[in-house]
Design a protein around this motif. Structure first.
Motif, short mmCIF file in Angstrom:
data_model
loop_
_atom_site.label_atom_id
_atom_site.label_comp_id
_atom_site.label_asym_id
_atom_site.label_seq_id
_atom_site.Cartn_x
_atom_site.Cartn_y
_atom_site.Cartn_z
N ILE A 21 0.83 -1.20 0.00
CA ILE A 21 0.00 0.00 0.00
C ILE A 21 0.87 1.26 0.00
CG2 ILE A 21 -0.28 0.25 2.51
CD1 ILE A 21 -3.22 0.98 1.96
N LEU A 22 2.03 1.21 0.66
CA LEU A 22 2.92 2.37 0.65
C LEU A 22 3.48 2.61 -0.76
CD1 LEU A 22 4.90 1.81 3.98
CD2 LEU A 22 3.19 3.58 3.53
N ALA A 23 3.94 1.55 -1.40
CA ALA A 23 4.50 1.69 -2.75
C ALA A 23 3.44 2.12 -3.75
CB ALA A 23 5.12 0.37 -3.19
N THR A 24 2.25 1.54 -3.65
CA THR A 24 1.17 1.91 -4.57
C THR A 24 0.72 3.34 -4.35
OG1 THR A 24 0.40 -0.40 -4.55
CG2 THR A 24 -1.13 1.26 -5.39
N GLY A 25 0.65 3.77 -3.09
CA GLY A 25 0.24 5.15 -2.80
C GLY A 25 1.20 6.18 -3.38
N ILE A 26 2.50 5.94 -3.23
CA ILE A 26 3.49 6.87 -3.78
C ILE A 26 3.41 6.89 -5.30
CG2 ILE A 26 5.96 7.31 -4.03
CD1 ILE A 26 6.30 6.12 -1.19
N GLN A 27 3.29 5.72 -5.91
CA GLN A 27 3.17 5.65 -7.37
C GLN A 27 1.93 6.41 -7.86
OE1 GLN A 27 1.42 2.21 -9.24
NE2 GLN A 27 3.15 2.02 -10.65
N THR A 28 0.82 6.22 -7.17
CA THR A 28 -0.43 6.87 -7.58
C THR A 28 -0.33 8.39 -7.48
OG1 THR A 28 -1.68 4.93 -6.83
CG2 THR A 28 -2.92 6.97 -7.20
N LEU A 29 0.29 8.89 -6.42
CA LEU A 29 0.47 10.34 -6.27
C LEU A 29 1.32 10.90 -7.41
CD1 LEU A 29 1.03 10.67 -2.40
CD2 LEU A 29 -0.97 11.44 -3.72
N CYS A 30 2.41 10.22 -7.72
CA CYS A 30 3.27 10.67 -8.83
C CYS A 30 2.51 10.63 -10.15
CB CYS A 30 4.52 9.80 -8.92
SG CYS A 30 5.64 9.94 -7.51
N LEU A 31 1.71 9.62 -10.33
CA LEU A 31 0.93 9.48 -11.56
C LEU A 31 -0.09 10.60 -11.69
CD1 LEU A 31 0.38 7.64 -14.01
CD2 LEU A 31 -1.23 6.37 -12.57
N LEU A 32 -0.73 10.97 -10.58
CA LEU A 32 -1.71 12.06 -10.60
C LEU A 32 -1.06 13.39 -10.99
CD1 LEU A 32 -3.91 11.29 -7.46
CD2 LEU A 32 -4.63 11.28 -9.86
N VAL A 33 0.13 13.62 -10.46
CA VAL A 33 0.83 14.87 -10.78
C VAL A 33 1.10 14.97 -12.28
CG1 VAL A 33 2.99 16.14 -10.46
CG2 VAL A 33 1.87 15.09 -8.49
N MET A 34 1.40 13.85 -12.91
CA MET A 34 1.79 13.84 -14.32
C MET A 34 0.60 13.78 -15.28
SD MET A 34 4.99 11.16 -14.04
CE MET A 34 5.40 11.29 -15.75
#
Length: 500
Positions: free
Chosen positions: A198-211
């Protein structure tokens, strides 16, 4: 020509990132089997991740394909299509996550995880984020940003590995430190696998949203009418997707309900770990798929395209059988990838390898209905396979355990492979090299028969490795002599030309 070069470059980036990601995630299997205390712990991982794979297909409900279809259709604004699909996935994924958190107790009880309700909450949120992310990732592909796509995919893999190493390896060694002791639970074990996820997925999702945030503007606003069109197009694909993924995961979902013994989770853990050992074959199939898909569609208009398809099938079978032989004769070495506690299930590895061979051949054969626009046959074959898998498991898992799970997948793909071949002959004639394919198949079966005959003599491990190497050498000698001369190899081939 420039478009084909771009396609080849993008395909390489997508393919390499996917294969590298799968390989790195595969390396977590040894970690789990050696670090988790019980085989039942890995059984929990195996079962719940099988559920997540199924839920991901359901929660994306074909919207990724729908986005590509309408974003490229004349008369539709790509940004409006993106925002509509984006909001649709956001709403449904959020509702799913909320339901998992609110209903975690009854869901955990139904799945047999009473007392670990937090597993349901954690994975529910992970699945929701992954499902939502499919549209932003599709948008990156639509905008031809393969490097961004690959970077984010590999970011998740890297973070997931780091968090797993932190929680499962580092923290137990420094658990008495002032920073770790207040929150770390040494007995939580498998729970930290889901925390890392969940930590790895959360960070990935936040980066994806920014882009990938949808562009603002009235003309780009979501449309109910467009959403209905998207759903009308995408929802039928859900049936095919669910049937396809269940053919791959149903064995691990049903096992705890079908196995008669009290140690169902422990047996599932053994099965899941040994199944992963055979994933080298799956990674080869995946690599071949990324290279073959654009090759097929780019060749479709060529006069000699069917000959190219036939050659591709021949070489896929030749090299997949080579990998099968390597994995089989060196299984006494590959087994050290997992803890000795799991070695009881190693006999399923050759069975699973054959499953991947048949799966790859079926994938190659599937292009006849894709190229002739008769994709309904894909749904028929998947549903037939699902019936076979379900029936065999219900009948035999209570009697013979996870061996039935392995055999059911093999039989499933063998049958739908044959069905696709015989039905496809009526729609698209491809001149497969039956003599060569049959020859290598017979050679492989003969070498395996000799190998297993020697094993029955109870020879030592080193003797079996020596015999296996000799048998593998026979296969390679035939391959080099007949179909793949060393002079054809890149870079080093020039050193062999003068000797031939």
């Amino acid at each position: 020509m420039s478009e084909m070069k771009t396609l080849a470059r993008d395909t390489a980036i997508y393919g390499i990132s996917s294969i590298v990601g799968k390989f790195l995630n595969w390396l977590l299997v040894p970690l789990y089997t050696y670090v988790l205390k019980e085989t039942s712990d890995y059984g929990i991982v195996t079962n719940l991740y099988a559920w997540t794979a199924l839920l991901l297909v359901i929660l994306t409900y074909g919207m990724e394909t729908g986005f590509f279809r309408f974003a490229n259709r004349e008369g539709y604004r790509p940004q409006q299509v993106y925002r509509t699909a984006w909001l649709s996935l956001l709403v449904t994924s959020t509702l799913f996550a909320v339901c998992c958190v609110v209903l975690r107790v009854p869901i955990a009880g139904a799945l047999g995880y009473a007392g670990h309700e937090e597993f349901i909450s954690l994975l529910g949120i992970v699945v929701a984020m992954d499902a939502f992310s499919c549209i932003p990732f599709a948008y990156l592909r639509y905008k031809r940003r393969p490097i961004a796509f690959a970077s984010l995919k590999l970011l998740f893999v890297g973070l997931n590995i780091l968090f797993n190493l932190f929680f499962l390896v580092l923290c137990p060694k420094i658990q008495d430190s002032a920073l770790i002791a207040p929150w770390f639970r040494p007995d939580y074990g498998v729970g930290y696998v889901f925390v890392a996820n969940i930590l790895a997925t959360g960070i990935q999702t936040l980066c994806l949203l920014v882009m990938t945030m949808p562009e603002r503007g009235r003309e780009n606003g979501a449309s109910w009418h467009l959403l209905s069109e998207l759903l009308h197009y995408s929802l039928p694909l859900l049936v095919l997707g669910v049937a396809g993924i269940m053919n791959q995961t149903l064995d691990r979902i049903l096992f705890p309900y079908l196995y008669a013994g009290a140690d169902a989770q422990a047996q599932l853990g053994i099965y899941g770990a040994c199944f992963k050992v055979a994933m080298v074959m799956m990674m080869f199939t995946q690599a071949f798929r990324y290279a073959y898909e654009p090759f097929v569609f780019s060749k479709h208009k060529d006069r000699n395209s069917v000959e190219a398809y036939a050659d591709a099938m021949k070489y896929y079978i030749i090299f997949s059988l080579l990998i099968l032989l390597i994995m089989t004769v060196y299984l006494d070495l590959f087994k050290y990838l997992i803890s000795p506690a799991y070695w009881a299930g190693l006999r399923i590895v050759p069975i699973v390898l054959w499953t991947y061979v048949f799966q790859g051949i079926y994938f190659n054969l599937s292009f006849w209905y894709k190229l002739t626009d008769q994709t309904r046959w894909g749904a028929y074959f998947s549903l037939i396979g699902l019936v076979i898998t379900f029936t065999l498991q219900v009948v035999f898992v209570p009697r013979v355990g996870y061996y039935a799970s392995a055999f059911s997948s093999t039989v499933c793909y063998f049958v739908i492979m044959l069905l696709s071949y015989f039905v496809g002959r009526k729609h698209l004639v491809i001149p497969y090299d039956y003599r060569t394919i049959g020859g290598y198949t017979c050679l492989t079966l003969a070498l395996l028969a000799v190998y297993y005959g020697c094993r029955m003599l109870m020879l030592g491990t080193w003797w079996m490795l020596l015999i296996g190497t000799a048998l593998l050498g026979i296969y390679l000698a035939v391959l080099i002599r007949r179909d793949f001369p060393l002079s054809e190899l890149p870079v080093v081939g020039k050193y062999f030309k003068k000797n031939q």
